[in-house]
Design a protein around this motif. Sequence first.
Motif, PDB file in Angstrom:
ATOM      1  N   ALA A 323       0.826  -1.206   0.000  1.00  0.00           N
ATOM      2  CA  ALA A 323       0.000   0.000   0.000  1.00  0.00           C
ATOM      3  C   ALA A 323       0.865   1.263   0.000  1.00  0.00           C
ATOM      4  O   ALA A 323       0.521   2.271  -0.645  1.00  0.00           O
ATOM      5  N   ARG A 324       1.986   1.223   0.719  1.00  0.00           N
ATOM      6  CA  ARG A 324       2.903   2.369   0.706  1.00  0.00           C
ATOM      7  C   ARG A 324       3.474   2.585  -0.687  1.00  0.00           C
ATOM      8  O   ARG A 324       3.606   3.734  -1.138  1.00  0.00           O
ATOM      9  N   ILE A 325       3.847   1.492  -1.361  1.00  0.00           N
ATOM     10  CA  ILE A 325       4.359   1.626  -2.728  1.00  0.00           C
ATOM     11  C   ILE A 325       3.275   2.194  -3.638  1.00  0.00           C
ATOM     12  O   ILE A 325       3.531   3.077  -4.466  1.00  0.00           O
ATOM     13  N   ARG A 326       2.068   1.696  -3.491  1.00  0.00           N
ATOM     14  CA  ARG A 326       0.924   2.201  -4.294  1.00  0.00           C
ATOM     15  C   ARG A 326       0.711   3.699  -4.078  1.00  0.00           C
ATOM     16  O   ARG A 326       0.485   4.447  -5.031  1.00  0.00           O
ATOM     17  N   ASP A 327       0.788   4.145  -2.826  1.00  0.00           N
ATOM     18  CA  ASP A 327       0.424   5.522  -2.490  1.00  0.00           C
ATOM     19  C   ASP A 327       1.589   6.502  -2.580  1.00  0.00           C
ATOM     20  O   ASP A 327       1.371   7.689  -2.836  1.00  0.00           O
ATOM     21  N   LYS A 328       2.818   6.026  -2.348  1.00  0.00           N
ATOM     22  CA  LYS A 328       3.936   6.951  -2.203  1.00  0.00           C
ATOM     23  C   LYS A 328       5.003   6.853  -3.297  1.00  0.00           C
ATOM     24  O   LYS A 328       5.850   7.738  -3.405  1.00  0.00           O
ATOM     25  N   SER A 329       5.008   5.784  -4.083  1.00  0.00           N
ATOM     26  CA  SER A 329       6.037   5.658  -5.119  1.00  0.00           C
ATOM     27  C   SER A 329       5.598   6.413  -6.377  1.00  0.00           C
ATOM     28  O   SER A 329       4.418   6.733  -6.535  1.00  0.00           O
ATOM     29  N   PRO A 330       6.520   6.654  -7.311  1.00  0.00           N
ATOM     30  CA  PRO A 330       6.157   7.356  -8.546  1.00  0.00           C
ATOM     31  C   PRO A 330       5.344   6.498  -9.526  1.00  0.00           C
ATOM     32  O   PRO A 330       4.822   7.038 -10.503  1.00  0.00           O
ATOM     33  N   PHE A 331       5.267   5.193  -9.283  1.00  0.00           N
ATOM     34  CA  PHE A 331       4.568   4.335 -10.226  1.00  0.00           C
ATOM     35  C   PHE A 331       3.063   4.598 -10.180  1.00  0.00           C
ATOM     36  O   PHE A 331       2.470   4.767  -9.102  1.00  0.00           O
ATOM     37  N   LYS A 332       2.455   4.610 -11.350  1.00  0.00           N
ATOM     38  CA  LYS A 332       1.022   4.906 -11.455  1.00  0.00           C
ATOM     39  C   LYS A 332       0.171   3.699 -11.092  1.00  0.00           C
ATOM     40  O   LYS A 332      -0.882   3.831 -10.442  1.00  0.00           O
ATOM     41  N   ASN A 333       0.587   2.500 -11.501  1.00  0.00           N
ATOM     42  CA  ASN A 333      -0.169   1.277 -11.262  1.00  0.00           C
ATOM     43  C   ASN A 333       0.740   0.209 -10.663  1.00  0.00           C
ATOM     44  O   ASN A 333       1.885   0.056 -11.098  1.00  0.00           O
ATOM     45  N   VAL A 334       0.226  -0.534  -9.698  1.00  0.00           N
ATOM     46  CA  VAL A 334       1.003  -1.597  -9.054  1.00  0.00           C
ATOM     47  C   VAL A 334       0.185  -2.883  -9.082  1.00  0.00           C
ATOM     48  O   VAL A 334      -0.987  -2.899  -8.677  1.00  0.00           O
ATOM     49  N   TRP A 335       0.799  -3.955  -9.586  1.00  0.00           N
ATOM     50  CA  TRP A 335       0.151  -5.276  -9.607  1.00  0.00           C
ATOM     51  C   TRP A 335       1.059  -6.266  -8.896  1.00  0.00           C
ATOM     52  O   TRP A 335       2.265  -6.346  -9.182  1.00  0.00           O
ATOM     53  N   VAL A 336       0.496  -7.009  -7.954  1.00  0.00           N
ATOM     54  CA  VAL A 336       1.262  -7.979  -7.162  1.00  0.00           C
ATOM     55  C   VAL A 336       0.753  -9.380  -7.478  1.00  0.00           C
ATOM     56  O   VAL A 336      -0.463  -9.619  -7.478  1.00  0.00           O
ATOM     57  N   GLN A 337       1.673 -10.294  -7.747  1.00  0.00           N
ATOM     58  CA  GLN A 337       1.297 -11.688  -7.973  1.00  0.00           C
ATOM     59  C   GLN A 337       0.627 -12.223  -6.702  1.00  0.00           C
ATOM     60  O   GLN A 337       1.220 -12.182  -5.625  1.00  0.00           O
ATOM     61  N   PRO A 338      -0.622 -12.736  -6.776  1.00  0.00           N
ATOM     62  CA  PRO A 338      -1.296 -13.213  -5.571  1.00  0.00           C
ATOM     63  C   PRO A 338      -0.590 -14.378  -4.885  1.00  0.00           C
ATOM     64  O   PRO A 338      -0.717 -14.545  -3.674  1.00  0.00           O
ATOM     65  N   ALA A 339       0.154 -15.179  -5.642  1.00  0.00           N
ATOM     66  CA  ALA A 339       1.012 -16.209  -5.044  1.00  0.00           C
ATOM     67  C   ALA A 339       2.448 -15.689  -5.105  1.00  0.00           C
ATOM     68  O   ALA A 339       3.322 -16.283  -5.736  1.00  0.00           O
ATOM     69  N   ALA A 340       2.689 -14.571  -4.419  1.00  0.00           N
ATOM     70  CA  ALA A 340       3.977 -13.881  -4.538  1.00  0.00           C
ATOM     71  C   ALA A 340       5.122 -14.649  -3.904  1.00  0.00           C
ATOM     72  O   ALA A 340       6.277 -14.441  -4.263  1.00  0.00           O
ATOM     73  N   GLY A 341       4.822 -15.533  -2.938  1.00  0.00           N
ATOM     74  CA  GLY A 341       5.862 -16.345  -2.317  1.00  0.00           C
ATOM     75  C   GLY A 341       6.393 -17.399  -3.267  1.00  0.00           C
ATOM     76  O   GLY A 341       6.108 -17.395  -4.471  1.00  0.00           O
ATOM     77  N   ASP A 342       7.135 -18.351  -2.730  1.00  0.00           N
ATOM     78  CA  ASP A 342       7.807 -19.318  -3.586  1.00  0.00           C
ATOM     79  C   ASP A 342       6.842 -20.216  -4.356  1.00  0.00           C
ATOM     80  O   ASP A 342       7.203 -20.746  -5.415  1.00  0.00           O
ATOM     81  N   SER A 343       5.626 -20.418  -3.868  1.00  0.00           N
ATOM     82  CA  SER A 343       4.683 -21.237  -4.642  1.00  0.00           C
ATOM     83  C   SER A 343       4.452 -20.637  -6.014  1.00  0.00           C
ATOM     84  O   SER A 343       4.290 -21.361  -7.000  1.00  0.00           O
ATOM     85  N   GLY A 344       4.461 -19.313  -6.109  1.00  0.00           N
ATOM     86  CA  GLY A 344       4.233 -18.657  -7.399  1.00  0.00           C
ATOM     87  C   GLY A 344       5.342 -18.867  -8.400  1.00  0.00           C
ATOM     88  O   GLY A 344       5.137 -18.647  -9.605  1.00  0.00           O
ATOM     89  N   THR A 345       6.538 -19.284  -7.940  1.00  0.00           N
ATOM     90  CA  THR A 345       7.619 -19.523  -8.906  1.00  0.00           C
ATOM     91  C   THR A 345       7.338 -20.719  -9.793  1.00  0.00           C
ATOM     92  O   THR A 345       7.892 -20.820 -10.892  1.00  0.00           O
ATOM     93  N   ALA A 346       6.488 -21.644  -9.341  1.00  0.00           N
ATOM     94  CA  ALA A 346       6.086 -22.742 -10.219  1.00  0.00           C
ATOM     95  C   ALA A 346       5.368 -22.187 -11.442  1.00  0.00           C
ATOM     96  O   ALA A 346       5.609 -22.610 -12.582  1.00  0.00           O
ATOM     97  N   LEU A 347       4.483 -21.219 -11.217  1.00  0.00           N
ATOM     98  CA  LEU A 347       3.768 -20.572 -12.319  1.00  0.00           C
ATOM     99  C   LEU A 347       4.712 -19.745 -13.169  1.00  0.00           C
ATOM    100  O   LEU A 347       4.676 -19.806 -14.408  1.00  0.00           O
TER     101      LEU A 347
END
Length: 572
Positions: A323-347
């Motif tokens: 949320a801090r990155i969304r609100d305070k960084s210069p990036f306009k849009n932020v998308w996070v992989q819902p399986a951001a941990g190691d399980s998502g590396t299989a995908l």
Amino acid sequence: MYVLGINAVFHDSAACIIQDGQLLAAAEEERFTHIKHGKRPVPFSTWELPFHAIDYCLKVADIHLSDVDHIAYSFDPSILIPEQYAQKPTIEIPFNPAIKYHSDWLSPWDPLFISSVLNAPSQLVDGYPHHLQRRFKGATLNDFKWHFVEHHISHAASAFLPSPFTNAAVMTLDGRGELATTTYNVGAGNGIHRIGEVKMPHSLGLLYERLTTYLGFLHSSDEYKVMALASYGKPEFVRDFREMISISDGGQYIIRDERLEERFGPARLRHEEFTSHHFNIAHSLQHVLEETVLELADWFYQETREENLCLAGGVALNCVLNARIRDKSPFKNVWVQPAAGDSGTALGAAEWVDARERNSRKKDFVMDHVYWGPGYTDAEIEHFLKWAKVPYRKMIDTAEETAEILAQDKIIGWYQGRMEFGPRALGSRSILASPISPAMQSRLNEVKDREDFRPVAPVVLEEDSGEWFEGAEYSPFMLFIYDVKADKADKIPAVRHTDGTARIQTVNAEQHPEYYRLLKAFKKKTGVPILVNTSFNTLGKPIVSSPRDAVECFWTSPFDALIIGSFLIEKR
């Protein structure tokens, strides 16, 4: 063309299957074996492959292992093998690694660790459990092409390739991969180009892990508890953590001089009470993590000038940071992989190999939901309930009748459709309750046998989210926090955290129709388009997967009703 993705090297073992660019199935091994995170991230467990998750993926595709064309494994052991050992047929493992000895390896256990990874293809074709032989027996190493995919490329691919963006900056932050701990990449089409990385031993993820251990939690498992604890504290030790982390040019940072017990006193033991001292340590760590990653994100934006940012890696499961990155960084849009941990590396590994092997230049898949796990029909559920002699009745209108139960302030298990992929329960394997009573948060923590300080999260109708949470629109994966609007705070006290925020999930009719209908029905009865949503499990157990799991959890936990498919089971 079938590509099977596997994560097995550390923890959160998982598998997925892709056919011609389209994801068919994805699941974590823990949901089948009931071992949280699948296994512990130690060198001695590297040989364990997620056979149950692989079997499920093959079942969904209706194929045998020998029908798979490519297998993508989310770790590249060659990066860790010293050049002089690359052609040697044997390795050396010390009897006592505590005794200092000369070695070219980074760790005395690396030879055992790397050997297990290198032998994963052979383990896959002949190490499967006996009861799963139907989809494995007879497969050989000649049936498929094996790909070792670098761990952080796998994270980056999981973040960018299924995202809604055609171009984006891609940042990965976790404990460690082979050597990298943080990477900076640029994604375009189906390509990802790395422009920078931070290597071991410097790792924001590992620093957070060490504080997790120091505070009496289980590292590589309970980091989210530290995030929750942080909201109760004050920034008393910010200076200490700033001394540990030094940021330099090019997105680099160094972590040094941790000396946690010297700085903060004796580590907390697991069953000791929490004090303001512990709250303040957690708060200070979270504060400095946020300001550090924001500074790295600012540099990254200046380098790339991309409007979009994609995130993955275990640190990206920190919804307060996101949320801090969304609100305070210069990036306009932020998308996070819902399986951001190691399980998502299989995908990520599977998507990376699929795009390379098909020479695909355009993106074929956008991940707009997480319901890629096992699902069961009403006929299958009812067959089990009859066989187990479980008392039940079939509901005429599942959403309407469930909403009536919830309006009576009862707590229910909600088991609908295909299971979620990733660590969040998002309406398929959830425990649901009304957010209207202030006591509901503590009631749910008691039901789940978990710590009192743990918050519970709301699910809200997407079209109503902006009326209840500041700036909320589309947030289907429960990966960002939002401020509860001041005029609504008294109406939903159970989901408003001590700092005035809530980690929301939004739902629309396309993502999960029955879940959406339930929220609509509850709103009609109460005027509140929100429910408490927490994962369908108890302390130390993975989220339930099968009907048997759901029924066992229900009958051994003090909640009131289970809605499983179209069937209602109640405790009288």
